[in-house]
Write an enzyme that holds these catalytic residues in place. Structure first.
Site, PDB file in Angstrom:
ATOM      1  N   GLY A  63       6.422   0.024  -6.121  1.00 13.83           N
ATOM      2  CA  GLY A  63       5.362   0.272  -5.144  1.00 13.83           C
ATOM      3  C   GLY A  63       5.919   0.427  -3.745  1.00 13.83           C
ATOM      4  N   GLY A 117       4.247   0.496  -0.788  1.00 18.06           N
ATOM      5  CA  GLY A 117       3.254   0.157   0.234  1.00 18.06           C
ATOM      6  C   GLY A 117       3.894  -0.794   1.235  1.00 18.06           C
ATOM      7  N   LYS A 154       4.528   5.960  -6.945  1.00 18.00           N
ATOM      8  CA  LYS A 154       3.771   7.082  -7.492  1.00 18.00           C
ATOM      9  C   LYS A 154       3.963   8.384  -6.727  1.00 18.00           C
ATOM     10  N   VAL A 168       4.433   3.463 -12.591  1.00 20.22           N
ATOM     11  CA  VAL A 168       4.765   2.322 -13.449  1.00 20.22           C
ATOM     12  C   VAL A 168       3.597   2.102 -14.409  1.00 20.22           C
ATOM     13  N   GLU A 191     -15.177  -1.446   8.708  1.00 23.85           N
ATOM     14  CA  GLU A 191     -14.323  -0.486   9.427  1.00 23.85           C
ATOM     15  C   GLU A 191     -14.712   0.947   9.078  1.00 23.85           C
ATOM     16  N   ALA A 220      -2.146  -6.729   4.563  1.00 27.71           N
ATOM     17  CA  ALA A 220      -0.856  -6.108   4.854  1.00 27.71           C
ATOM     18  C   ALA A 220       0.021  -7.093   5.629  1.00 27.71           C
ATOM     19  N   GLN A 221      -0.620  -7.856   6.499  1.00 25.70           N
ATOM     20  CA  GLN A 221       0.086  -8.849   7.291  1.00 25.70           C
ATOM     21  C   GLN A 221       0.902  -9.787   6.394  1.00 25.70           C
ATOM     22  N   LYS A 249      -5.801  -3.937  18.259  1.00 27.61           N
ATOM     23  CA  LYS A 249      -5.745  -3.286  16.948  1.00 27.61           C
ATOM     24  C   LYS A 249      -4.681  -2.181  16.937  1.00 27.61           C
TER      25      LYS A 249
HETATM   26  P1  FAD Z   1      -0.153  -1.213  -0.888  1.00 27.29           P
HETATM   27  O1  FAD Z   1       0.183  -1.139   0.535  1.00 27.29           O
HETATM   28  O2  FAD Z   1      -1.506  -0.766  -1.305  1.00 27.29           O
HETATM   29  O3  FAD Z   1       0.947  -0.375  -1.687  1.00 27.29           O
HETATM   30  C1  FAD Z   1       0.959  -0.207  -3.074  1.00 27.29           C
HETATM   31  C2  FAD Z   1       1.860   0.969  -3.394  1.00 27.29           C
HETATM   32  O4  FAD Z   1       2.050   1.057  -4.806  1.00 27.29           O
HETATM   33  C3  FAD Z   1       1.270   2.329  -2.966  1.00 27.29           C
HETATM   34  O5  FAD Z   1       2.253   3.086  -2.330  1.00 27.29           O
HETATM   35  C4  FAD Z   1       0.859   2.971  -4.285  1.00 27.29           C
HETATM   36  O6  FAD Z   1       0.926   4.385  -4.266  1.00 27.29           O
HETATM   37  C5  FAD Z   1       1.881   2.404  -5.243  1.00 27.29           C
HETATM   38  N1  FAD Z   1       1.426   2.358  -6.628  1.00 27.29           N
HETATM   39  C6  FAD Z   1       0.210   1.961  -7.092  1.00 27.29           C
HETATM   40  N2  FAD Z   1       0.171   2.019  -8.422  1.00 27.29           N
HETATM   41  C7  FAD Z   1       1.380   2.455  -8.829  1.00 27.29           C
HETATM   42  C8  FAD Z   1       1.970   2.696 -10.093  1.00 27.29           C
HETATM   43  N3  FAD Z   1       1.309   2.502 -11.246  1.00 27.29           N
HETATM   44  N4  FAD Z   1       3.238   3.136 -10.137  1.00 27.29           N
HETATM   45  C9  FAD Z   1       3.948   3.336  -8.995  1.00 27.29           C
HETATM   46  N5  FAD Z   1       3.454   3.119  -7.784  1.00 27.29           N
HETATM   47  C10 FAD Z   1       2.185   2.672  -7.683  1.00 27.29           C
HETATM   48  N6  FAD Z   1      -4.693  -5.589   5.949  1.00 27.29           N
HETATM   49  C11 FAD Z   1      -4.305  -6.086   7.146  1.00 27.29           C
HETATM   50  O7  FAD Z   1      -3.473  -6.999   7.196  1.00 27.29           O
HETATM   51  N7  FAD Z   1      -4.794  -5.574   8.312  1.00 27.29           N
HETATM   52  C12 FAD Z   1      -5.666  -4.548   8.331  1.00 27.29           C
HETATM   53  O8  FAD Z   1      -6.079  -4.099   9.397  1.00 27.29           O
HETATM   54  C13 FAD Z   1      -6.095  -3.984   7.088  1.00 27.29           C
HETATM   55  N8  FAD Z   1      -6.939  -2.937   7.072  1.00 27.29           N
HETATM   56  C14 FAD Z   1      -7.295  -2.367   5.862  1.00 27.29           C
HETATM   57  C15 FAD Z   1      -8.129  -1.263   5.884  1.00 27.29           C
HETATM   58  C16 FAD Z   1      -8.517  -0.660   4.701  1.00 27.29           C
HETATM   59  C17 FAD Z   1      -9.407   0.547   4.738  1.00 27.29           C
HETATM   60  C18 FAD Z   1      -8.061  -1.197   3.466  1.00 27.29           C
HETATM   61  C19 FAD Z   1      -8.473  -0.549   2.169  1.00 27.29           C
HETATM   62  C20 FAD Z   1      -7.233  -2.311   3.438  1.00 27.29           C
HETATM   63  C21 FAD Z   1      -6.837  -2.907   4.639  1.00 27.29           C
HETATM   64  N9  FAD Z   1      -5.992  -4.038   4.676  1.00 27.29           N
HETATM   65  C22 FAD Z   1      -5.582  -4.559   5.889  1.00 27.29           C
HETATM   66  C23 FAD Z   1      -5.441  -4.606   3.438  1.00 27.29           C
HETATM   67  C24 FAD Z   1      -4.053  -4.015   3.184  1.00 27.29           C
HETATM   68  O9  FAD Z   1      -4.124  -2.613   3.182  1.00 27.29           O
HETATM   69  C25 FAD Z   1      -3.439  -4.503   1.873  1.00 27.29           C
HETATM   70  O10 FAD Z   1      -3.491  -5.894   1.801  1.00 27.29           O
HETATM   71  C26 FAD Z   1      -1.991  -4.026   1.767  1.00 27.29           C
HETATM   72  O11 FAD Z   1      -1.946  -2.617   1.682  1.00 27.29           O
HETATM   73  C27 FAD Z   1      -1.284  -4.649   0.567  1.00 27.29           C
HETATM   74  O12 FAD Z   1       0.054  -4.218   0.526  1.00 27.29           O
HETATM   75  P2  FAD Z   1       0.763  -3.977  -0.867  1.00 27.29           P
HETATM   76  O13 FAD Z   1       2.187  -3.657  -0.552  1.00 27.29           O
HETATM   77  O14 FAD Z   1       0.470  -5.077  -1.799  1.00 27.29           O
HETATM   78  O15 FAD Z   1       0.033  -2.695  -1.474  1.00 27.29           O
HETATM   79  P1  NAD Z   2     -13.649  -8.273   0.882  1.00 22.85           P
HETATM   80  O1  NAD Z   2     -13.531  -9.073  -0.343  1.00 22.85           O
HETATM   81  O2  NAD Z   2     -13.094  -8.803   2.129  1.00 22.85           O
HETATM   82  O3  NAD Z   2     -15.191  -7.928   1.156  1.00 22.85           O
HETATM   83  C1  NAD Z   2     -16.029  -7.435   0.145  1.00 22.85           C
HETATM   84  C2  NAD Z   2     -17.488  -7.745   0.476  1.00 22.85           C
HETATM   85  O4  NAD Z   2     -18.316  -7.158  -0.528  1.00 22.85           O
HETATM   86  C3  NAD Z   2     -17.783  -9.234   0.491  1.00 22.85           C
HETATM   87  O5  NAD Z   2     -18.435  -9.557   1.695  1.00 22.85           O
HETATM   88  C4  NAD Z   2     -18.684  -9.433  -0.727  1.00 22.85           C
HETATM   89  O6  NAD Z   2     -19.648 -10.452  -0.551  1.00 22.85           O
HETATM   90  C5  NAD Z   2     -19.350  -8.068  -0.870  1.00 22.85           C
HETATM   91  N1  NAD Z   2     -19.838  -7.780  -2.221  1.00 22.85           N
HETATM   92  C6  NAD Z   2     -19.276  -8.108  -3.411  1.00 22.85           C
HETATM   93  N2  NAD Z   2     -20.015  -7.657  -4.436  1.00 22.85           N
HETATM   94  C7  NAD Z   2     -21.072  -7.014  -3.897  1.00 22.85           C
HETATM   95  C8  NAD Z   2     -22.189  -6.311  -4.452  1.00 22.85           C
HETATM   96  N3  NAD Z   2     -22.351  -6.188  -5.764  1.00 22.85           N
HETATM   97  N4  NAD Z   2     -23.079  -5.760  -3.604  1.00 22.85           N
HETATM   98  C9  NAD Z   2     -22.925  -5.873  -2.262  1.00 22.85           C
HETATM   99  N5  NAD Z   2     -21.895  -6.515  -1.689  1.00 22.85           N
HETATM  100  C10 NAD Z   2     -20.973  -7.074  -2.486  1.00 22.85           C
HETATM  101  O7  NAD Z   2     -12.987  -6.849   0.515  1.00 22.85           O
HETATM  102  P2  NAD Z   2     -12.503  -5.634   1.423  1.00 22.85           P
HETATM  103  O8  NAD Z   2     -13.347  -5.474   2.620  1.00 22.85           O
HETATM  104  O9  NAD Z   2     -12.353  -4.501   0.488  1.00 22.85           O
HETATM  105  O10 NAD Z   2     -11.067  -6.078   1.880  1.00 22.85           O
HETATM  106  C11 NAD Z   2      -9.997  -6.266   0.954  1.00 22.85           C
HETATM  107  C12 NAD Z   2      -8.887  -7.042   1.603  1.00 22.85           C
HETATM  108  O11 NAD Z   2      -8.303  -6.273   2.644  1.00 22.85           O
HETATM  109  C13 NAD Z   2      -9.373  -8.324   2.251  1.00 22.85           C
HETATM  110  O12 NAD Z   2      -8.419  -9.307   2.068  1.00 22.85           O
HETATM  111  C14 NAD Z   2      -9.496  -7.977   3.704  1.00 22.85           C
HETATM  112  O13 NAD Z   2      -9.288  -9.093   4.550  1.00 22.85           O
HETATM  113  C15 NAD Z   2      -8.396  -6.955   3.883  1.00 22.85           C
HETATM  114  N6  NAD Z   2      -8.767  -6.019   4.961  1.00 22.85           N
HETATM  115  C16 NAD Z   2      -8.462  -6.382   6.241  1.00 22.85           C
HETATM  116  C17 NAD Z   2      -8.824  -5.568   7.287  1.00 22.85           C
HETATM  117  C18 NAD Z   2      -8.474  -5.962   8.689  1.00 22.85           C
HETATM  118  O14 NAD Z   2      -7.825  -6.966   8.902  1.00 22.85           O
HETATM  119  N7  NAD Z   2      -8.854  -5.193   9.701  1.00 22.85           N
HETATM  120  C19 NAD Z   2      -9.519  -4.380   7.027  1.00 22.85           C
HETATM  121  C20 NAD Z   2      -9.835  -4.036   5.715  1.00 22.85           C
HETATM  122  C21 NAD Z   2      -9.454  -4.892   4.686  1.00 22.85           C
END
Ligand code: FAD
Ligand code: NAD
Length: 400
Positions: free
Chosen positions: A10, A12, A38, A81, A171, A315-316, A375
Site C-alpha cells: 500500500g 498511502g 495498486k 494484493v 468536509e 493519516a496523522q 488546515k
Molecule cells: P491510505 O492512505 O488510504 O493508503 C492505502 C493505499 O493502499 C492506497 O494507495 C491504495 O491504493 C492502496 N491499496 C488499497 N488496496 C490495495 C490492494 N489490494 N493492493 C495494493 N494496493 C492497495 N486523516 C487525517 O489525519 N487528517 C485529515 O484531515 C483527514 N482527512 C480525510 C478526508 C477524507 C475525505 C478521507 C476519506 C479521510 C481523511 N482522513 C484524514 C483519514 C486518512 O485519509 C486515513 O486515515 C489515511 O489515509 C490512512 O492511511 P493508510 O496508509 O492506512 O491508507
Molecule cells: P466516522 O466514523 O468518523 O463518521 C461516520 C459518521 O456516520 C458517524 O458520525 C456515524 O454516527 C454516522 N453513521 C453511521 N451509520 C450511519 C447511518 N446508517 N446513517 C447515518 N449516519 C450514520 O467516519 P468518516 O467521517 O468516514 O472518517 C473516517 C476516519 O477518517 C475517521 O477516523 C476520521 O477521524 C478520519 N477523518 C479525519 C478528517 C480530518 O481530520 N479532517 C477528515 C475526514 C476523515
C-alpha cells in the site's frame, strides 16, 4: 549473506512514509525493499473531499510514486494484493503471483463501512479514492446538465444526500455547498431547486468533537442551504434515494456514503484477529503473535489509554506509525531493541469549504480563517515530510 526481503503493501500515508524513511536510513546492504500498490501513483486521501465536490482537480491529489520515492533504493511493483499467506511468508498479487518476504508492512488502508445498511454499494458513492471521487464529481455535473432537458422537473437530480456527519461527510458537504452556487450559475439552475441533506445516526454531528465547534460548523453549513437530519440513521439506500429508520424517504440520485471505515478485507482474509478489519497491534506495531509482520494505518487499531477507546484511524497516526516501523525494521535487522509506538496527536482540523474550517490544536479551539490556515499548513507539512521543501512548494496549498 543473502539480504532479507521487506515488502510494504500500500502506497498511502503509512506505506509512503515507511518507504521514504527506509530510503533515507537504510544502508544499501541492509535489505531488499519493495513497495507494492495498486496504482503507480500515491494519492492524498485526506484531500479527496475537494475533487469529489469538484473544487479541486482530482489530479492534484496524486503524484507518481517514482517522483517521491527513490526507486533505486526501494523497488516499486504496481499490482493488487489479493492475499497474505502469513504461515508461508508470502503475499499473493493479482498479476504477478506470489512474492515471498522476510518482513511485511501492511498499510492497505480502509474500505467503507455500511453497518449492514442495504443498497450502499449498488446505489451510493462510497469509494474515497481518486477514481471513486472523480465519478462523484462527474455524476453531479451530469445531473445539473440533464436537469433542464427533462420533460418533467426531476427534483431528485438536484437533491444531494450525505450519509454520516463524521469528518468526511462534513468536509465533503462543506465543499459541495460552496460549489453549488457556481454550478447553478453555469447550468441555468435556480439555487432554490437544490437540496442538500446530511443525515447522521448519532445524537449530534461530529460525535465526540467539541460541541461549540460543531455548532459553528452546522450554522455555517445551514447558511449555505444544508439541512441536517440528526439522530436519524439511514436504514436503506435504493434506486430512488434513501430510507431513514423512522420510515421517511428522501428521493435523491446522489447519495454520498461517509458513515465510517473498516480495515482492508485482506486483513480478515489473512486470518488476523481483528475488529472490523483492524488489527489491535502490539506496542511495537507488530500483529499479535507475528514476529515479522507490522500493521499500520487504517488496518491497525490502537487503544487510547486515557479514554480506553480506539483512536480514530487517521493519516496523522498512519504517518507516525510509519516512522516507528522504519526504525523497528532496522532494529530487527541489527538485532537491537524495538521501539514502542506512542501517538502524538497534535489535533484535528476539518475544512468546511472556501476559507472556512474548524479545529482543535493542542487545547486551542480554532474556527474560520485561522482554522483554514492551520488546515493548509497541515496539508503542506505532510508534503514536506514526504518530499521535503521541493515537493511542498510544488504541490502545496496556499495558506491564505
Ligand atoms: P491510505 O492512505 O488510504 O493508503 C492505502 C493505499 O493502499 C492506497 O494507495 C491504495 O491504493 C492502496 N491499496 C488499497 N488496496 C490495495 C490492494 N489490494 N493492493 C495494493 N494496493 C492497495 N486523516 C487525517 O489525519 N487528517 C485529515 O484531515 C483527514 N482527512 C480525510 C478526508 C477524507 C475525505 C478521507 C476519506 C479521510 C481523511 N482522513 C484524514 C483519514 C486518512 O485519509 C486515513 O486515515 C489515511 O489515509 C490512512 O492511511 P493508510 O496508509 O492506512 O491508507
Ligand atoms: P466516522 O466514523 O468518523 O463518521 C461516520 C459518521 O456516520 C458517524 O458520525 C456515524 O454516527 C454516522 N453513521 C453511521 N451509520 C450511519 C447511518 N446508517 N446513517 C447515518 N449516519 C450514520 O467516519 P468518516 O467521517 O468516514 O472518517 C473516517 C476516519 O477518517 C475517521 O477516523 C476520521 O477521524 C478520519 N477523518 C479525519 C478528517 C480530518 O481530520 N479532517 C477528515 C475526514 C476523515
Amino acid at each position: 549473506s543473502v539480504k532479507p526481503t521487506i515488502l510494504i503493501l500500500g502506497a498511502g500515508y503509512g506505506g509512503m512514509v515507511t518507504a521514504s524513511k527506509i530510503a533515507k536510513q537504510f544502508g544499501s546492504n541492509d535489505a531488499n525493499v519493495t513497495l507494492i500498490s495498486k496504482h503507480n501513483y500515491h494519492y492524498q486521501t485526506t484531500w479527496l473531499h475537494e475533487p469529489a465536490a469538484g473544487t479541486m482537480d482530482p489530479d492534484r491529489t496524486r503524484m507518481p510514486i517514482s517522483s517521491v520515492i527513490n526507486t533505486n533504493k526501494i523497488k516499486f511493483v504496481q499490482d493488487e494484493v489479493n492475499e497474505i499467506k502469513k504461515e508461508e511468508n508470502k503475499v499473493v498479487l493479482k498479476e504477478s503471483g506470489e512474492m515471498e518476504y522476510d518482513y511485511l508492512v501492511t498499510a492497505l488502508g480502509a474500505v467503507p463501512e455500511t453497518f449492514g445498511v442495504g443498497g450502499v454499494f449498488e446505489h451510493a458513492f462510497s469509494k474515497w479514492t481518486v477514481n471513486g471521487v472523480r465519478e462523484i464529481k462527474e455524476h453531479i455535473e451530469y445531473l445539473f446538465a440533464k436537469y433542464n432537458n427533462e420533460p418533467e422537473p426531476r427534483d431528485d437530480y438536484l437533491t444531494f444526500v450525505v450519509a454520516g456527519a463524521g469528518f468526511t461527510g462534513m468536509e465533503f458537504i462543506g465543499e459541495l455547498s460552496k460549489r453549488i452556487p457556481e454550478l447553478c450559475q453555469s447550468y441555468d439552475v435556480p439555487k432554490s431547486k437544490v437540496k442538500m441533506y446530511v443525515i447522521e445516526a448519532a445524537p449530534t454531528a461530529l460525535p465526540g468533537f467539541d460541541p461549540e465547534l460543531v455548532e459553528y460548523a452546522m450554522n455555517l453549513l445551514e447558511h449555505r442551504g444544508v439541512e441536517f437530519k440528526i439522530n436519524q440513521p439511514i436504514s436503506e439506500v435504493n434506486a430512488e434515494g434513501v430510507v431513514l429508520k423512522d420510515g421517511e424517504e428522501i428521493k435523491s440520485q446522489t447519495v454520498v456514503w461517509a458513515t465510517g471505515v473498516r480495515g482492508h478485507p485482506v486483513i480478515e482474509q489473512a486470518g488476523f484477529e481483528n475488529m472490523r478489519g483492524r488489527v489491535k497491534v502490539e506496542r511495537d506495531l507488530r500483529a499479535p503473535g507475528e514476529d515479522n509482520i507490522f500493521i499500520i494505518g487504517d488496518c491497525s487499531l490502537i487503544i487510547n489509554e486515557e479514554t480506553e477507546r480506539p483512536y480514530p484511524p487517521t493519516a496523522q497516526i498512519a504517518m507516525q506509525q510509519a516512522e516507528t516501523v522504519a526504525d523497528n525494521l532496522l532494529a530487527l535487522l541489527k538485532g537491537s531493541e524495538l521501539k514502542e509506538f506512542k501517538p502524538d496527536i497534535k489535533g484535528t482540523v476539518a475544512s468546511l469549504g472556501g476559507k472556512e474550517a474548524i479545529g482543535v490544536v493542542g487545547n486551542k479551539k480554532l474556527y474560520g480563517t485561522s482554522a483554514n490556515f492551520m488546515k493548509k499548513m497541515i496539508d503542506n507539512r505532510y508534503l514536506w515530510i514526504l518530499g521535503g521543501a521541493g515537493l511542498m512548494l510544488k504541490r502545496g496549498k496556499s495558506p491564505l
